[in-house]
Write an enzyme that holds these catalytic residues in place. Sequence first.
Site, PDB file in Angstrom:
ATOM      1  CG  ASP A 105      -6.552  -5.762   6.463  1.00 24.82           C
ATOM      2  OD1 ASP A 105      -6.206  -5.610   7.563  1.00 24.82           O
ATOM      3  OD2 ASP A 105      -7.108  -4.540   6.046  1.00 24.82           O
ATOM      4  CE  LYS A 123     -10.937  -0.417  10.614  1.00 22.24           C
ATOM      5  NZ  LYS A 123     -10.093   0.546   9.640  1.00 22.24           N
ATOM      6  CG  ASN A 143      -0.294  -0.253   2.419  1.00 22.45           C
ATOM      7  OD1 ASN A 143       0.643   0.991   2.899  1.00 22.45           O
ATOM      8  ND2 ASN A 143      -0.291  -1.229   2.943  1.00 22.45           N
ATOM      9  CE  LYS A 179      -8.428  -3.028  13.707  1.00 27.52           C
ATOM     10  NZ  LYS A 179      -7.267  -3.889  12.695  1.00 27.52           N
ATOM     11  N   GLY A 187       0.153   1.250  16.783  1.00 29.88           N
ATOM     12  CA  GLY A 187       0.226   0.538  15.649  1.00 29.88           C
ATOM     13  C   GLY A 187      -0.101   1.647  14.418  1.00 29.88           C
TER      14      GLY A 187
END
Length: 400
Positions: free
Chosen positions: A278, A337, A209, A341, A272
């Site tokens: 992914d 998220k 990416n 997460k 992070g």
Amino acid sequence: MKNEQSSNTLLCITGSIAAYKSADLARLFKKNGDNVRILMTDSACEFITPLTMQAISGNSVHRNLLDETAEQAMGHIELAKWADTILIAPCSAETISRLSSGRADDLLGAIVLASKAQIYVAPAMNKNMWSNTATQNNVNSLQSRGIVFIGPSKGEQACGDSGYGRMSEPEEIYETIKMSENKFLNGKKIIITAGPTREQIDPVRFISNNSSGKMGFALAEAASKSGADVTLITGPVSLECSNKILRIDVKTAAEMYVESKKYITDADIFIGCAAVADYSPVIQNQNKIKKSSSKDMQILLKKNIDIIASLSREFPDKKFMGFCAETEKIEEHAKVKLVEKGLDFIVANDVSKKDIGFDSDFNEISVFTKESHTHFHKASKNLLAVQLINMLSKNNQSIH
Ligand code: PMT
């Protein structure tokens, strides 16, 4: 006379067009209640008048090494002892070279040699002058003597060039110094992931990416300046980091997970920032896949482990700050998220915009916790990194 309540800052201005920004810098320190004295080299006076700096600082400007009036009031040794912080901003290539040689034939050189204060340098020069080996050797020599560099930043320069050489913005310089002085994260261990991961399809092709690593590297530098012991786990990027930071280079999401797990055991905080892929190809071909003239190519992908989610489950006693790269419904996705997460903070950014996010030197972010939402307007990633580390620092009491 040293005031025990406030900090004594000696702002030294050298010859650069960026000298006009020194007025704002002096103002920021004054606003904070600091005592500010100004030193100007002869070249600095070509760009901004001593009168301006005198009016802002409330003190007469120091200019000469041998000055009868100064010797009675505040000579170079006294001034060197008075300062808690010495900031040279802007600092020209010439001054960097002189300081590197330990010259003491002007007021600035003599003070830098005589003072025990923490010295910060905010360079400003043409990009080729900055990248020249002579300048870089001088910078390394000063850094090895404990002098902290803030910037330079990248961007348009007065000479028409574009690149690294612009003096960092006053707010970034000021906040970096205050963060470094407070050392709120002293003794804390922080792991930061940065950059993209690269999932190989065959020896010549991969899935990746647009992450450049700039945001993650800026965070690593800011955390290190704040006193933290930083481990930076980075995917493939073309950036360098200061040698105080332990840098671990990885390629794939699986490698990033292994290294993160290895270092998290005795860490306090995990950030992070990496744009982790992914998915990765189920099969990685050992040889280059030949192009077929008749068929389209199909690659079967498998889901990668979610590094931050897995670690936050396994190590609930640590603090986790995740990033969230979105192109729509940013707040909504970020909040999901945060919970899914198991994070303490999530930093959301809009990666559909060209002037921020991926590969830009700038970003605009919103930080969500379960209880709060803080928005940071568009600014350099360096400044935002300092602000994020400050935010984590304020949370310091709850970091065990
Ligand atoms: O590197 P730059 O060019 O400076 O750009 C900065 C950035 C845009 C990459 C950065 O600001 C950013 O947004 N990073 C997170 C990118 C991302 O992967 O977002 P996400 O929403 O897909 O992931 C959410 C969080 O889960 C992130 O903390 C990510 O590191 C983590 N994650 C994601 C997938 C995975 N398999 N494991 C993870 O740990």
